[in-house]
Design an enzyme around this catalytic site. Structure first.
Site, PDB file in Angstrom:
ATOM      1  N   ASP A 181      -6.071  -7.209   4.145  1.00 55.96           N
ATOM      2  CA  ASP A 181      -7.197  -6.588   3.441  1.00 55.96           C
ATOM      3  C   ASP A 181      -8.096  -7.678   2.868  1.00 55.96           C
ATOM      4  O   ASP A 181      -9.321  -7.665   3.053  1.00 55.96           O
ATOM      5  CB  ASP A 181      -6.664  -5.686   2.317  1.00 55.96           C
ATOM      6  CG  ASP A 181      -7.787  -5.057   1.522  1.00 55.96           C
ATOM      7  OD1 ASP A 181      -8.750  -4.575   2.149  1.00 55.96           O
ATOM      8  OD2 ASP A 181      -7.715  -5.059   0.272  1.00 55.96           O
ATOM      9  N   ASP A 220     -11.946  -9.357   4.510  1.00 59.59           N
ATOM     10  CA  ASP A 220     -13.222  -9.396   3.783  1.00 59.59           C
ATOM     11  C   ASP A 220     -13.774 -10.817   3.771  1.00 59.59           C
ATOM     12  O   ASP A 220     -14.976 -11.033   3.951  1.00 59.59           O
ATOM     13  CB  ASP A 220     -13.053  -8.905   2.334  1.00 59.59           C
ATOM     14  CG  ASP A 220     -13.371  -7.425   2.185  1.00 59.59           C
ATOM     15  OD1 ASP A 220     -13.149  -6.677   3.156  1.00 59.59           O
ATOM     16  OD2 ASP A 220     -13.832  -7.015   1.104  1.00 59.59           O
ATOM     17  N   LYS A 225       3.586 -15.448   2.883  1.00 62.97           N
ATOM     18  CA  LYS A 225       3.824 -16.211   1.649  1.00 62.97           C
ATOM     19  C   LYS A 225       5.331 -16.470   1.595  1.00 62.97           C
ATOM     20  O   LYS A 225       6.044 -16.057   0.671  1.00 62.97           O
ATOM     21  CB  LYS A 225       3.325 -15.399   0.440  1.00 62.97           C
ATOM     22  CG  LYS A 225       3.323 -16.153  -0.881  1.00 62.97           C
ATOM     23  CD  LYS A 225       2.275 -17.250  -0.957  1.00 62.97           C
ATOM     24  CE  LYS A 225       2.430 -18.029  -2.262  1.00 62.97           C
ATOM     25  NZ  LYS A 225       1.580 -19.239  -2.301  1.00 62.97           N
ATOM     26  N   ASP A 233      -2.441 -18.525   0.948  1.00 66.02           N
ATOM     27  CA  ASP A 233      -3.418 -19.246   0.115  1.00 66.02           C
ATOM     28  C   ASP A 233      -4.118 -20.336   0.927  1.00 66.02           C
ATOM     29  O   ASP A 233      -5.334 -20.537   0.828  1.00 66.02           O
ATOM     30  CB  ASP A 233      -2.768 -19.807  -1.169  1.00 66.02           C
ATOM     31  CG  ASP A 233      -1.431 -20.489  -0.942  1.00 66.02           C
ATOM     32  OD1 ASP A 233      -0.915 -20.447   0.201  1.00 66.02           O
ATOM     33  OD2 ASP A 233      -0.888 -21.073  -1.895  1.00 66.02           O
ATOM     34  N   TYR A 293       0.810  -1.206   0.000  1.00 73.59           N
ATOM     35  CA  TYR A 293       0.000   0.000   0.000  1.00 73.59           C
ATOM     36  C   TYR A 293       0.850   1.265   0.000  1.00 73.59           C
ATOM     37  O   TYR A 293       0.411   2.312  -0.473  1.00 73.59           O
ATOM     38  CB  TYR A 293      -0.910   0.034   1.239  1.00 73.59           C
ATOM     39  CG  TYR A 293      -2.173  -0.748   1.089  1.00 73.59           C
ATOM     40  CD1 TYR A 293      -2.146  -2.129   0.933  1.00 73.59           C
ATOM     41  CD2 TYR A 293      -3.414  -0.114   1.107  1.00 73.59           C
ATOM     42  CE1 TYR A 293      -3.311  -2.848   0.807  1.00 73.59           C
ATOM     43  CE2 TYR A 293      -4.588  -0.826   0.980  1.00 73.59           C
ATOM     44  CZ  TYR A 293      -4.531  -2.197   0.826  1.00 73.59           C
ATOM     45  OH  TYR A 293      -5.691  -2.912   0.697  1.00 73.59           O
TER      46      TYR A 293
HETATM   47  C1  IPM Z   1     -10.278  -1.559   3.830  1.00 81.69           C
HETATM   48  C2  IPM Z   1     -10.555  -0.991   2.470  1.00 81.69           C
HETATM   49  C3  IPM Z   1      -9.401  -0.052   2.112  1.00 81.69           C
HETATM   50  C4  IPM Z   1      -8.124  -0.869   2.114  1.00 81.69           C
HETATM   51  C5  IPM Z   1      -9.609   0.687   0.783  1.00 81.69           C
HETATM   52  C6  IPM Z   1     -10.906   1.473   0.789  1.00 81.69           C
HETATM   53  C7  IPM Z   1      -8.448   1.571   0.432  1.00 81.69           C
HETATM   54  O1  IPM Z   1     -10.697  -2.009   1.536  1.00 81.69           O
HETATM   55  O2  IPM Z   1     -10.215  -0.769   4.807  1.00 81.69           O
HETATM   56  O3  IPM Z   1     -10.137  -2.770   3.938  1.00 81.69           O
HETATM   57  O4  IPM Z   1      -7.819  -1.520   1.114  1.00 81.69           O
HETATM   58  O5  IPM Z   1      -7.432  -0.844   3.127  1.00 81.69           O
HETATM   59 MG    MG Z   2     -10.653  -3.944   2.350  1.00 79.59          MG
END
Ligand code: IPM
Ligand code: MG
Length: 361
Positions: free
Chosen positions: A251, A255, A195, A227, A146
């Site tokens: 990240d 999710d 990884k 993975d 990032y």
């Molecule tokens: C998160 C989001 C952010 C990230 C985006 C919006 C830049 O996906 O907070 O997980 O990738 O960190």
């Molecule tokens: Mg995210």
């Protein structure tokens, strides 16, 4: 106690859910004798519309002068919103990355819990969900891909793009310490995800994590390739307590972890630096498609406010009161649309906020 809180309502459903979190915090203040001082700042699309940039220096200064920051969500529809016609460094997300860096919020805590009342919403097979799960992803937030150097060039008519993944041992050590510290307060297990079969940065990650582990003899450490971790999260999520990982892996995995709970509208997060200061936000996005309709689920933001009371203000009793209120309204059968199921009572965003505030009072 006087609590100085900077709020970032943001975009999409952000303003609606932050309003409900404030309602709940006000109920806590009333009941336990605290005074909340809120200052609102703009970030993301709202800031672009007002000032042409996703985050101003004044907004950063306001955030820094507070004890903690409570955020809704930022960003819009990436295919239709004019914000996404701007150069990448002026889009809504750039504001979020900038504030993380400016405030040195290197530790991102994302709990993913399967609520008993919402077990039916879990998309996994019943034999897997029956075991329940309660994990916390500790994601490094200010390094790696990032924030490494990036550029797009063209050589002999061929376009080329480079992103760099850099970690130094200090960045790894400080997040590992946070991971082990929190594991000590939980079930004392850390799964460090990397990884290391391919990446140098992961091999360094693994060796620094092992050094840190020596100071925590009570904590069981295991290493897992990313993975494999993606697979294990849907195969056997109950095995995880603390998942410790770098920015990009965190990240993606967070999710996935939130999706398997079946209720992303319920999940809070905290981004912390080395002091008591933190930025608290729901794990979900700005859901522009349902903004302004009073149907968003404010619970993730309300639970983020609870994390704020716990981590930035050491107000455990007050944080417990919020979490109890959430469990209570779920038990009573109230549900926003995203977690609605047969036989429950459908509520809007505001009504959910009212119910939670009432249960606290
Ligand atoms: C998160 C989001 C952010 C990230 C985006 C919006 C830049 O996906 O907070 O997980 O990738 O960190
Ligand atoms: Mg995210």
């Amino acid at each position: 106690m006087d609590l100085k809180i900077t709020c970032i309502p943001g975009d999409g459903i952000g303003p609606e859910i932050v309003a409900e979190a404030k309602k709940v915090l006000d109920a806590v203040a009333e009941k336990y004798g605290h005074v909340m001082h809120y200052t609102d700042i703009l970030m993301g699309g709202a800031s672009i519309d007002a000032y042409g940039v996703p985050l101003t220096a004044e907004a950063v200064a306001a955030a820094k002068s507070a004890d903690a920051v409570l955020m809704g969500s930022i960003g819009g529809d990436t295919t239709t919103s004019p914000w996404y016609k701007l150069p990448p460094d002026r889009r809504p997300e750039a504001g979020l990355l900038a504030i993380r860096k400016e405030l040195n919020l290197f530790a991102n805590l994302r709990p993913a819990v399967l609520y008993g009342e919402l077990r039916g919403a879990c998309p996994l097979k019943e034999e897997i969900s029956a075991a329940g799960f309660d994990m916390l992803i500790m994601r490094e937030l200010t390094g790696g891909l990032y924030f490494g150097e990036r550029r797009t060039t063209e050589e002999n008519g061929v376009r080329k793009a480079v992103d760099t993944l850099v970690y130094d041992e200090n960045e790894i050590r400080r997040i590992a310490v946070k991971g082990f510290d929190i594991a000590m307060k939980r079930r004392k297990k850390v799964t460090s995800v990397d990884k290391a079969n391919v990446l140098d940065s992961s091999r360094l990650w693994r060796s620094v994590v092992e050094e840190v582990a020596k100071d925590y003899p009570e904590v069981t450490l295991e290493h897992m390739l990313v993975d494999n971790c993606a697979m294990q999260l849907v195969k056997d999520p109950a095995q995880f307590d603390v998942i410790l990982t770098e920015n990009m892996f965190g990240d993606i995995l967070s999710d996935e972890a939130s999706m398997v709970t079946g209720s992303i509208g319920m999940l809070a997060s905290a981004s912390l630096n080395d002091t008591k200061f933190g930025l608290y936000e729901p794990s979900h996005g700005s859901a522009p498609d349902i903004a302004g309709q009073d149907i968003a689920n404010p619970i993730a933001t309300v639970l983020s406010a609870a994390m704020m009371l716990r981590y930035s203000f050491d107000l455990d009793r007050e944080a417990d009161a919020i979490e109890d209120a959430v469990r209570q309204v779920l038990k009573e059968g109230y549900r926003t649309g995203d977690i609605m199921s047969e036989g429950c009572i459908r509520t809007g965003c505001k009504q959910m906020g009212d119910l939670l505030a009432e249960r606290i009072r």
